[in-house]
Motif scaffolding. Structure first.
Motif, PDB file in Angstrom:
ATOM      1  N   SER A 108      86.527  43.501  81.779  1.00 46.46           N
ATOM      2  CA  SER A 108      87.299  42.708  80.827  1.00 46.46           C
ATOM      3  C   SER A 108      86.773  41.279  80.758  1.00 46.46           C
ATOM      4  CB  SER A 108      88.782  42.694  81.224  1.00 46.46           C
ATOM      5  OG  SER A 108      88.937  42.146  82.523  1.00 46.46           O
ATOM      6  N   LEU A 109      85.708  41.004  81.504  1.00 44.69           N
ATOM      7  CA  LEU A 109      85.138  39.656  81.516  1.00 44.69           C
ATOM      8  C   LEU A 109      84.404  39.373  80.212  1.00 44.69           C
ATOM      9  CD1 LEU A 109      83.746  39.563  85.168  1.00 44.69           C
ATOM     10  CD2 LEU A 109      85.825  38.479  84.295  1.00 44.69           C
TER      11      LEU A 109
ATOM     12  N   ILE B  58      85.404  27.884  85.736  1.00 45.90           N
ATOM     13  CA  ILE B  58      84.135  28.627  85.864  1.00 45.90           C
ATOM     14  C   ILE B  58      84.090  29.363  87.201  1.00 45.90           C
ATOM     15  CG2 ILE B  58      81.626  28.400  85.910  1.00 45.90           C
ATOM     16  CD1 ILE B  58      81.942  25.874  84.174  1.00 45.90           C
ATOM     17  N   ARG B  59      84.594  28.712  88.251  1.00 51.71           N
ATOM     18  CA  ARG B  59      84.614  29.351  89.579  1.00 51.71           C
ATOM     19  C   ARG B  59      85.452  30.626  89.551  1.00 51.71           C
ATOM     20  NH1 ARG B  59      81.750  30.581  92.995  1.00 51.71           N
ATOM     21  NH2 ARG B  59      80.964  28.430  93.157  1.00 51.71           N
TER      22      ARG B  59
ATOM     23  N   ALA C   4      85.513  36.554  89.993  1.00 50.23           N
ATOM     24  CA  ALA C   4      85.876  37.871  89.454  1.00 50.23           C
ATOM     25  C   ALA C   4      84.626  38.693  89.158  1.00 50.23           C
ATOM     26  CB  ALA C   4      86.709  37.695  88.187  1.00 50.23           C
ATOM     27  N   PHE C   5      83.604  38.027  88.615  1.00 55.13           N
ATOM     28  CA  PHE C   5      82.335  38.682  88.308  1.00 55.13           C
ATOM     29  C   PHE C   5      81.704  39.239  89.588  1.00 55.13           C
ATOM     30  CE2 PHE C   5      78.176  37.921  85.714  1.00 55.13           C
ATOM     31  CZ  PHE C   5      77.948  39.287  85.697  1.00 55.13           C
TER      32      PHE C   5
ATOM     33  N   THR D 104      81.973  45.932  93.717  1.00 54.21           N
ATOM     34  CA  THR D 104      82.635  47.239  93.600  1.00 54.21           C
ATOM     35  C   THR D 104      81.681  48.277  93.040  1.00 54.21           C
ATOM     36  OG1 THR D 104      84.786  46.197  93.268  1.00 54.21           O
ATOM     37  CG2 THR D 104      84.556  48.481  92.544  1.00 54.21           C
ATOM     38  N   TRP D 105      80.994  47.925  91.938  1.00 54.09           N
ATOM     39  CA  TRP D 105      80.078  48.905  91.334  1.00 54.09           C
ATOM     40  C   TRP D 105      78.864  49.153  92.232  1.00 54.09           C
ATOM     41  CZ3 TRP D 105      83.841  50.289  89.109  1.00 54.09           C
ATOM     42  CH2 TRP D 105      84.487  49.696  88.042  1.00 54.09           C
ATOM     43  N   SER D 106      78.473  48.136  92.971  1.00 53.16           N
ATOM     44  CA  SER D 106      77.356  48.324  93.903  1.00 53.16           C
ATOM     45  C   SER D 106      77.707  49.334  94.986  1.00 53.16           C
ATOM     46  CB  SER D 106      76.977  46.988  94.537  1.00 53.16           C
ATOM     47  OG  SER D 106      75.952  47.152  95.492  1.00 53.16           O
TER      48      SER D 106
END
Length: 494
Positions: free
Chosen positions: A179-180, A198-199, A204-205, A211-213
């Protein structure tokens, strides 16, 4: 076996009876088999039940252990038969809400999901190397369902929709998404607000990429030439650019949008939080002491309640949470005090307008670099997600490997039919033998009666002949006359 003296039934008698009944046995058996076959066929029409079947196959490591693509346990049976899956399938077929409410439970009741393993390959040691792990999805015909359908083909449509919806849901469930979105320059914010915003996006990024890694450690995007792990490394580089921006603001004490006042505001907020959490800790400690004394307790924001020593767990957990929150608030306060110290050592207001403008321009450039780095990584990230979802990883993890087909399920199976036909055949043979035996007995009886009648006739004929051949008494003897001239009879002679 020979016939015994008591006239018991023997194999010899049976065989003789079979030979006598040969033609009748063939005729009776032929008729019985035809009639029985017809009756079984008619019964099969009324008692048989149509079934509609599809098949889905999973193509990923761990399917053989009942695992999903990410390593957790997956209950395919429950998912296929879930009310949500069936209801969504009926929605896609445009059934009304009334029809859907009536059909969902009926379909679930008549839906069976059966696991199967096909095309097994084992090595020389007998170890299973590969196989197809499938599930047969079977929908049985039901008279209650028939009431809502226009034709039998609707069973195929429903089953196909149930199967397809499960596959689509499964793929969505194990697809990557985000959703980013992109960031723009935050002109109306002060430097610290810009940094915090920005932080937050970068944090979140980073969490998503981690997680996907973990879920797809072997995936490497061919279009971006990186894995999710290497993507996270680049996110940390973007984070470093953001820190460069913050340090430049602090080291130069830039106060272009009320940064000094903002620092004081955040310090007060942190101090207020610390005070609140300290009070909570004190109150809960007092509560804990009262609980141990078995007294009435007045909990914060609650009425007076009576508690037992066994309730100490809830209070100690509340104390632990309050302590943790106080620690976070204290760390936040320390960070703002550090920023205040930097600001107090710089004389931004004493600089010329040109110097101020130059510093602000450099700060904006550093801000833009961090934002651009984030945005470029977001683009690469979304391309990686699309590539993962459209590739073998998701699109081919499960497929429908058999379209809906109709079959018939009947209690009158081939075995049952053969058994019934064999029993009828045996009965026909027995009946033929009994009829032959009875007719034989009747013939013998008739023949005996005829022979008796013939014998009676012969006896009667013999008597008649005997009477005819005997000399009659009192008859005149030919050629003899008495003195008077009359014939003399044999009696006269005597």
């Amino acid at each position: 076996m020979e016939e015994n003296i008591n006239s018991e039934l023997t194999f010899k008698k049976i065989w003789q009876q079979i030979k006598k009944s040969g033609v009748r046995i063939i005729v009776y058996a032929f008729i019985a088999l035809i009639v029985c076959g017809g009756i079984l066929g008619i019964c099969d029409i009324f008692v048989s039940q149509s079934q509609y079947e599809t098949r889905i196959t999973y193509y990923y490591s761990g399917a053989e252990l009942g695992e999903n693509p990410w390593g957790g346990q997956e209950d395919v049976v429950s998912d296929v038969k879930s009310a949500n899956n069936v209801s969504t399938a009926l929605d896609k077929l445009q059934y009304s809400n009334e029809e859907k409410d009536a059909l969902v439970n009926l379909i679930i009741r008549n839906l069976n999901v059966i696991s199967t393993v096909d095309n097994e390959t084992v090595n020389e040691s007998g170890v299973l190397m590969s196989a197809n792990y499938s599930y047969r999805i079977v929908l049985s015909q039901d008279a209650a369902i028939d009431k809502f359908l226009k034709s039998r083909n609707d069973y195929n449509n429903i089953l196909s929709a149930v199967t397809t919806n499960h596959i689509e849901s499964f793929k969505r469930k194990f697809s990557f998404s985000t959703s980013l979105g992109n960031l723009t320059v935050l002109d109306s914010y002060n430097a610290f607000q810009k940094y915090d915003t920005i932080r937050g996006y970068l944090n979140a990024f980073s969490e998503e990429s981690k997680t996907w890694s973990e879920k797809a450690p072997a995936f490497v995007s061919t279009s971006q030439d990186m894995s999710f792990a290497s993507l996270n490394t680049r996110i940390q580089m973007a984070s470093q650019k953001l820190e460069n921006y913050l340090n430049f603001i602090l080291f130069n004490g830039i106060n272009a949008h009320g940064e000094t006042q903002y620092v004081e505001l955040k310090l007060k907020e942190a101090s207020d939080k610390i005070a609140i959490y300290e009070q909570e800790i004190k109150t809960f400690n007092e509560v804990l002491d009262l609980i141990m004394q078995n007294k009435d307790v007045n909990l914060p924001n609650s009425g007076t309640i009576i508690v037992n020593p066994s309730d100490t767990k809830a209070v100690t957990e509340a104390i632990s949470i309050a302590v943790s929150n106080k620690t976070l608030a204290q760390n936040e306060k320390n960070a703002w005090e550090t920023r205040k110290t930097y600001f107090n050592t710089q004389d931004f207001e004493g600089k010329t307008e040109a110097q101020k403008a130059a510093l602000i321009s450099t700060a904006n450039t550093l801000e833009l670099e961090a934002i651009n780095e984030y945005n470029s990584l977001i683009v690469a990230y979304k391309n990686m997600i699309d590539e993962y979802n459209s590739g073998y990883n998701v699109s081919s993890i499960v497929r429908m490997t058999a379209v809906p087909t109709q079959s018939t399920n009947s209690p009158i199976t081939l075995r049952v039919g053969l058994i019934v036909e064999l029993m009828v055949l045996i009965i026909a043979v027995i009946v033929a033998m009994v009829v032959t035996s009875k007719k034989g007995a009747m013939k013998l009886k008739k023949k005996a009666a005829e022979e008796d009648a013939q014998e009676v006739v012969l006896i009667e004929n013999s008597q008649v002949n005997d009477e005819a051949n005997a000399e009659p008494q009192g008859l005149p003897v030919q050629g003899l006359e008495d003195s008077t001239g009359e014939d003399i009879t044999p009696d006269d002679v005597e």
